[in-house]
Enzyme design. Structure first.
Site, mmCIF file in Angstrom:
data_model
loop_
_atom_site.group_PDB
_atom_site.id
_atom_site.type_symbol
_atom_site.label_atom_id
_atom_site.label_comp_id
_atom_site.label_asym_id
_atom_site.label_seq_id
_atom_site.Cartn_x
_atom_site.Cartn_y
_atom_site.Cartn_z
ATOM 1 N N ASN A 16 0.894 -1.348 -0.039
ATOM 2 C CA ASN A 16 0.096 0.055 0.086
ATOM 3 C C ASN A 16 0.867 1.370 0.020
ATOM 4 O O ASN A 16 0.287 2.430 -0.019
ATOM 5 C CB ASN A 16 -0.962 0.078 1.032
ATOM 6 C CG ASN A 16 -0.127 0.179 2.719
ATOM 7 O OD1 ASN A 16 0.938 -0.259 2.705
ATOM 8 N ND2 ASN A 16 -0.790 0.433 3.630
ATOM 9 N N HIS A 17 1.920 1.143 -0.143
ATOM 10 C CA HIS A 17 3.004 2.544 -0.174
ATOM 11 C C HIS A 17 2.719 3.032 -1.479
ATOM 12 O O HIS A 17 2.487 2.420 -2.393
ATOM 13 C CB HIS A 17 4.400 2.080 -0.040
ATOM 14 C CG HIS A 17 4.929 1.422 1.404
ATOM 15 N ND1 HIS A 17 5.907 0.405 1.566
ATOM 16 C CD2 HIS A 17 4.106 1.506 2.633
ATOM 17 C CE1 HIS A 17 5.900 0.062 2.860
ATOM 18 N NE2 HIS A 17 4.962 0.858 3.381
ATOM 19 N N PHE A 18 3.144 4.513 -1.609
ATOM 20 C CA PHE A 18 2.975 5.103 -2.755
ATOM 21 C C PHE A 18 3.394 6.732 -2.571
ATOM 22 O O PHE A 18 3.686 7.060 -1.541
ATOM 23 C CB PHE A 18 1.323 5.449 -2.840
ATOM 24 C CG PHE A 18 0.488 6.269 -1.834
ATOM 25 C CD1 PHE A 18 0.433 7.481 -1.938
ATOM 26 C CD2 PHE A 18 -0.076 5.641 -0.781
ATOM 27 C CE1 PHE A 18 -0.010 8.379 -1.037
ATOM 28 C CE2 PHE A 18 -0.657 6.416 0.214
ATOM 29 C CZ PHE A 18 -0.775 7.797 0.083
ATOM 30 N N GLU A 31 2.385 10.403 -4.054
ATOM 31 C CA GLU A 31 1.177 11.035 -4.909
ATOM 32 C C GLU A 31 1.403 12.639 -4.962
ATOM 33 O O GLU A 31 1.830 13.289 -3.956
ATOM 34 C CB GLU A 31 -0.077 10.638 -3.974
ATOM 35 C CG GLU A 31 -1.374 11.390 -4.738
ATOM 36 C CD GLU A 31 -2.353 10.597 -4.049
ATOM 37 O OE1 GLU A 31 -3.055 9.207 -4.430
ATOM 38 O OE2 GLU A 31 -3.057 11.299 -3.089
ATOM 39 N N HIS A 75 3.054 5.695 11.639
ATOM 40 C CA HIS A 75 2.037 5.046 12.100
ATOM 41 C C HIS A 75 2.273 3.754 12.433
ATOM 42 O O HIS A 75 1.497 2.818 12.696
ATOM 43 C CB HIS A 75 0.793 5.236 11.181
ATOM 44 C CG HIS A 75 0.983 4.696 9.733
ATOM 45 N ND1 HIS A 75 0.719 5.715 8.696
ATOM 46 C CD2 HIS A 75 1.296 3.763 9.141
ATOM 47 C CE1 HIS A 75 1.020 5.229 7.697
ATOM 48 N NE2 HIS A 75 1.376 3.922 7.708
ATOM 49 N N HIS A 134 -4.905 5.934 10.402
ATOM 50 C CA HIS A 134 -3.964 6.473 9.543
ATOM 51 C C HIS A 134 -4.207 6.094 7.836
ATOM 52 O O HIS A 134 -3.614 6.697 7.064
ATOM 53 C CB HIS A 134 -2.771 5.325 9.638
ATOM 54 C CG HIS A 134 -2.707 4.083 8.796
ATOM 55 N ND1 HIS A 134 -3.901 3.317 9.125
ATOM 56 C CD2 HIS A 134 -1.961 3.500 7.882
ATOM 57 C CE1 HIS A 134 -3.683 2.093 8.283
ATOM 58 N NE2 HIS A 134 -2.457 2.170 7.713
ATOM 59 N N GLY A 135 -5.497 5.769 7.707
ATOM 60 C CA GLY A 135 -6.029 5.757 6.314
ATOM 61 C C GLY A 135 -7.496 5.214 6.130
ATOM 62 O O GLY A 135 -8.045 5.074 7.164
ATOM 63 N N GLY A 185 -8.334 2.120 5.397
ATOM 64 C CA GLY A 185 -8.492 0.707 5.970
ATOM 65 C C GLY A 185 -9.157 -0.144 4.758
ATOM 66 O O GLY A 185 -9.851 0.167 4.077
ATOM 67 N N LYS A 203 2.656 3.918 -7.857
ATOM 68 C CA LYS A 203 2.835 2.632 -6.967
ATOM 69 C C LYS A 203 4.141 1.804 -7.259
ATOM 70 O O LYS A 203 4.932 1.586 -6.407
ATOM 71 C CB LYS A 203 1.405 1.529 -7.360
ATOM 72 C CG LYS A 203 0.182 2.458 -7.087
ATOM 73 C CD LYS A 203 0.065 2.290 -5.640
ATOM 74 C CE LYS A 203 0.060 1.249 -5.040
ATOM 75 N NZ LYS A 203 -0.297 1.407 -3.390
#
Length: 378
Positions: free
Chosen positions: A130-132, A134, A230, A281-282, A284, A359
């Protein structure tokens, strides 16, 4: 001899929120561990490997598994000034963030001092999952005074970087689990020394990544206006506060990530002890990667996923990852934020909307393939 009582568990979500029973069960399993005091589940709570994600867990005992392998993972926001914002053109200029920068890359200039743990492997790369990275635009300012103090206004462009300590955190966790499994740290002080190095490494990594992108897009690198980790543990009020996918919520500014097809929210966090001083943190996950892949392939083409519902572009050379990380695989960010507001954990400051989400490198074009061949020949 006193009887051990499980810790209290509180999940800060409304009935309208998507919270899997497996995730709540994991919270109660953690609550039964020796020394556990309180488990706070955030509205982005979902099941993880060995511990829930989107949870803050306070204990008199330090459990490295509750932090996980990506120690130091976090989200940073960097202002960026660009002469023209044409996503189609800028997307083609993103550097290959799967590869470490060359030794003479000017992006290295943003790093001062020694590299924590002398760990150079992966430095300057974003990682998978899930790293990115942007390129996003401030869409709606909800608290002009607070946004102004951060130097943000409607229409401003920012870089958002979500990454962590790459292989360093994994090495630290494995050294523990190979000997102690899911058990507590035998020497908490020694673990914390290595842990703190990984946290600093993750922050440096986000700065280096942002500098690489800014320079590639013709901009000057800047300092982050927000940078919150996080995945970490801290000593607070005499206990170990483990955060796994939960951001510090004690008076800090936090970027709570949506998806590549929805807004993200910059919030002023003010969570108290009931929430273990933490916020989400997001968005989810609401689907496992396997489910997202299966359902996504039945509903979407690869090309459809390269252009999001908000009109932004996705740079991703990994087709499977495109499906696994599709916006539909995640919960509604608006509901996550509403839950935080309802429980008085955070106040929204501004929203950002993606223009380009990176991504992993898309080496499909001839110029990029040639870049990779030249690098491999060196």
């Amino acid at each position: 001899m006193s009887e051990h009582r499980p810790a209290t568990v509180t999940v800060f979500a409304s009935p309208a929120s998507w919270i899997e029973s497996d995730a709540v069960d994991q919270c109660h399993q953690v609550a039964a561990l020796d020394g556990m005091v309180h488990v706070a589940g955030m509205p982005d709570l979902h099941p993880g490997k060995g511990a829930p994600i989107g949870a803050a867990m306070a204990s008199t005992v330090l459990y490295p598994l509750l932090v996980g392998s990506d120690i130091g993972c976090g989200i940073a926001v960097f202002p960026i000034r660009l002469k023209r914002v044409v996503p189609e053109r800028l997307a083609a200029r993103f550097p290959d963030l799967d590869e470490e920068p060359d030794a003479d890359d000017p992006a290295w200039d943003v790093l001062d001092g020694d590299i924590p743990a002398d760990h150079l492997d992966g430095l300057g790369t974003v990682g998978r999952g899930n790293h990115f990275v942007e390129l996003a635009q401030v869409r709606t300012v909800l608290d002009p005074g607070h946004a102004g103090r951060l130097g943000l206004a409607d229409g401003d462009v920012v870089l958002i970087v979500h990454s962590g300590s790459r292989g360093l955190g994994e090495r630290i966790l494995r050294a523990h689990t190979d000997v102690h499994g899911a058990g507590p740290a035998e020497d908490p002080a020694a673990y914390l020394v290595e842990h703190d190095q990984a946290v600093r490494w993750g922050s440096l990594n986000r700065r280096l990544i942002a500098a690489r992108v800014a320079l590639a897009l013709g901009a000057v690198p800047t300092e982050p206006i927000v940078d919150q980790c996080h995945n970490l543990v801290e000593v607070r009020d005499g206990v170990y506060l483990h955060r796994k996918g939960a951001a510090p919520g004690d008076g800090r500014d936090v970027l709570i990530a949506g998806t590549r097809g929805t807004p993200s929210y910059l919030v002023a966090a003010h969570a108290g002890p009931d929430a273990n001083h933490s916020v989400a943190h997001g968005a989810g996950r609401k689907m496992s990667r396997a489910d997202a892949l299966r359902r996504g392939r039945a509903k979407h083409t690869v090309e459809e996923l390269r252009r999001t519902p908000v009109g932004s572009l996705v740079v991703c050379g990994d087709r499977q990852l495109l499906f696994e990380e599709a916006p539909t695989a995640y919960k509604r960010i608006e509901q996550v934020i509403a839950d935080l507001v309802e429980h008085s954990l955070a106040t929204p400051v501004a929203t950002t909307v993606p223009l380009i989400t990176y991504k992993t490198a898309d080496l499909g074009s001839e110029p990029r393939r040639e870049q990779r061949r030249r690098r491999d020949r060196r």
